[in-house]
Write an enzyme that holds these catalytic residues in place. Structure first.
Site, short mmCIF file in Angstrom:
data_model
loop_
_atom_site.label_atom_id
_atom_site.label_comp_id
_atom_site.label_asym_id
_atom_site.label_seq_id
_atom_site.Cartn_x
_atom_site.Cartn_y
_atom_site.Cartn_z
N GLY A 1 0.83 -1.20 0.00
CA GLY A 1 0.00 0.00 0.00
C GLY A 1 0.86 1.25 0.00
CB ALA A 2 1.73 3.82 1.58
CG LEU A 3 1.02 1.96 -4.92
CD1 LEU A 3 0.41 1.16 -3.80
CD2 LEU A 3 0.23 1.78 -6.19
CG HIS A 4 6.46 5.32 -2.77
ND1 HIS A 4 7.49 4.90 -3.58
CD2 HIS A 4 6.39 4.42 -1.77
CE1 HIS A 4 8.04 3.81 -3.08
NE2 HIS A 4 7.38 3.48 -1.97
CB ALA A 5 7.81 8.60 -7.12
N GLY A 6 8.35 5.49 -6.42
CA GLY A 6 9.13 4.27 -6.64
C GLY A 6 8.25 3.15 -7.19
CG HIS A 7 5.09 1.39 -4.93
ND1 HIS A 7 4.94 2.15 -3.80
CD2 HIS A 7 5.47 0.15 -4.51
CE1 HIS A 7 5.21 1.40 -2.75
NE2 HIS A 7 5.54 0.19 -3.15
#
Length: 79
Positions: free
Chosen positions: A31-37
């Protein structure tokens, strides 16, 4: 984009894609998707026909029963 909530539904979908000779890429997350994901999703899109982003929430977590993936997180997968 399709949201799948059960393992059996996901297995069925992937089986169908494989019968169509499509490649499936997986981006596992907590969860908590970010630019790396997002960069992993982009790469998976380049290398595969289908991309699956899994979101694992630890059911033993104190906040798990209140946890909900915000719409903004899903939008990250669509961009």
């Amino acid at each position: 984009m399709r949201v799948v909530k059960t393992i059996s539904e996901l297995k069925s979908l992937i089986s169908g894609y494989k019968q169509e000779n499509k490649t499936v890429g997986l981006v596992p997350t907590m969860g908590a998707l970010h630019a790396g994901h997002k960069s992993l999703v982009d790469r998976a899109r380049k290398e595969n026909d289908i991309v699956v982003v899994s979101v694992f929430v630890n059911p033993r977590s104190a906040t798990a029963r209140f946890w909900r993936l915000p719409d903004a997180t899903w939008c990250l997968c669509l961009r």
